[in-house]
Design an enzyme around this catalytic site. Structure first.
Site, PDB file in Angstrom:
ATOM      1  CD1 TRP A 106       2.938   0.263   4.788  1.00  0.00           C
ATOM      2  CD2 TRP A 106       1.889  -0.782   3.117  1.00  0.00           C
ATOM      3  NE1 TRP A 106       3.764   0.301   3.687  1.00  0.00           N
ATOM      4  CE2 TRP A 106       3.147  -0.332   2.655  1.00  0.00           C
ATOM      5  CE3 TRP A 106       1.053  -1.479   2.242  1.00  0.00           C
ATOM      6  CZ2 TRP A 106       3.585  -0.547   1.345  1.00  0.00           C
ATOM      7  CZ3 TRP A 106       1.486  -1.692   0.955  1.00  0.00           C
ATOM      8  CH2 TRP A 106       2.729  -1.246   0.510  1.00  0.00           C
ATOM      9  CG  ASP A 187      -0.568  -7.017   3.100  1.00  0.00           C
ATOM     10  OD1 ASP A 187       0.323  -7.718   2.581  1.00  0.00           O
ATOM     11  OD2 ASP A 187      -0.484  -5.777   3.188  1.00  0.00           O
ATOM     12  CE  LYS A 223       9.530  -4.676   4.835  1.00  0.00           C
ATOM     13  NZ  LYS A 223       8.663  -4.414   3.674  1.00  0.00           N
TER      14      LYS A 223
END
Length: 378
Positions: A106, A187, A223
């Site tokens: 990311w 993560d 999300k």
């Protein structure tokens, strides 16, 4: 052009291209609004205790219930805030350690950890020739990493590739990390959103703690709850029970100078859903709706490309999971998609599957077919 497709945004969209307030979230908001005894006072520095407890259980399953004295959790400013807390904690209490990031990863990971004062290294993850996980390279690079190095692992739905290790591969990764005394930092931004299963998406974290690892976790509810703007997440450390009080104290010091106190409203929403059996069940159904739509557009795009006879295999589109797909398109092809067809995506070829729907998938496939076919003729 009357047709424009945005495949860059990292947020869920409905088939109509609109943001979606999860029904379970809307009901939780109504329940919260009906409570006349709530106020707007500061939360404690480490956040809402009920959120910490249910978030830890969500990440670690029964391990969290059976080992409460080993799990230290604090509320964070979503996943990015949790990563930054982790970065500063590592800098102060594991001085001199390198943190290894996957290549690719990311885009914000590098900035977060550089700003935290950490030394960055990378490990190979993606094989651009086969468009698959480069498992052998991961193992090789982990064997070369200095003892005590921190390894950032994507718990599920790897961003940007959408490629995750299999359960057997996770076991192999855990084995080499245990042998080399490497520290796992997970993560987890897509639990439940990736496969539709909360349990499947936390597999790697449960595996590591049950193997006796001390681990670090950055958890986001952006999300999987659609709470992008509420900035709700948690940071967890699994450590020896005798170290828990000291770890919590140091994490609170990091939070205090960074943002003082975390937000209340989103924390109440998440806690209400997770602690209400009816809403929790509805949330799991909402997760299936989101993950199911992403899977549907993967299948549709793959079918359209095959129907057009687009050069290449394209099976990676349906084999990858989560919000993002690494298409394998070159930078030049991506630039042509944007300039000629108004399809907006990253130059790396990463696309957000949430930007695809039944109304634009044929146009997208035709656009990809055009740029790929034209290049193959050169």
């Amino acid at each position: 052009s009357p047709i424009k497709i945005n495949l860059g945004v990292g947020a869920y969209r409905t088939n109509e291209g609109k943001p979606w307030v999860l029904p379970c979230v809307a009901k939780a908001e109504q329940l919260i609004a009906s409570q006349t005894d709530l106020n707007h006072e500061y939360l404690p520095i480490d956040g809402l205790k009920t959120l910490q407890d249910c978030a830890a259980k969500l990440m670690l399953g029964e391990f969290a219930n059976k080992n409460k004295e080993s799990v230290v959790s604090i509320q964070s400013l979503s996943g990015t805030g949790a990563l930054r807390i982790g970065g500063e904690f590592i800098r102060d209490w594991l001085p001199g350690r390198q943190i290894y990031l996957s290549n690719p990863t990311w885009g914000n990971h590098n900035s977060v950890f550089i700003k935290s004062g950490l030394k960055l290294s990378e490990y190979r993850y993606y094989n651009p020739k086969t468009l698959t996980l480069d498992y052998d390279a991961i193992i090789t690079d982990f064997k070369k990493a200095p003892e005590g190095s921190v390894i950032l692992l994507h718990a599920c739905a790897h961003n940007p590739t959408g490629i995750d290790p299999t359960p057997e591969q996770w076991k192999g990764i855990a084995e080499v990390m245990k042998t080399n005394k490497l520290i796992p930092f997970f993560d987890c931004a897509y639990q439940g959103f990736a496969t539709g299963s909360l349990e499947r998406d936390r597999y790697a974290m449960e595996l590591f703690v049950n193997l006796g690892f001390e681990i670090i976790i950055a958890q986001s509810f952006a999300k999987n709850f659609g709470l992008y703007g509420e900035r709700i997440g948690c940071f967890h450390v699994v450590c020896k029970p005798e170290h828990s009080a000291a770890v919590r104290s140091q994490l609170k010091l990091v939070a205090r100078h960074m943002y003082s106190n975390p937000p209340t409203y989103g924390a109440r929403i998440v806690t209400t859903v997770l602690n209400n059996p009816t809403l929790f069940q509805e949330w799991k159904e909402n997760l299936l709706t989101m993950s199911g739509r992403i899977k549907q557009v993967r299948d549709l795009l793959f079918a359209e490309l095959k129907k057009l006879g687009t050069p290449g295999d394209w099976s990676h589109i349906v084999n990858q999971i989560g919000m993002f797909t690494y298409t394998g398109l070159s930078e030049k092809q991506c630039e042509q998609l944007t300039s000629k067809f108004h399809v907006y995506l990253l130059k790396s070829g990463r696309i957000s599957m949430a930007g695809i729907n039944t109304n634009n998938v044929k146009y997208l496939a035709q656009s990809i077919h055009s740029v790929v076919s034209n290049q193959s003729k050169l």
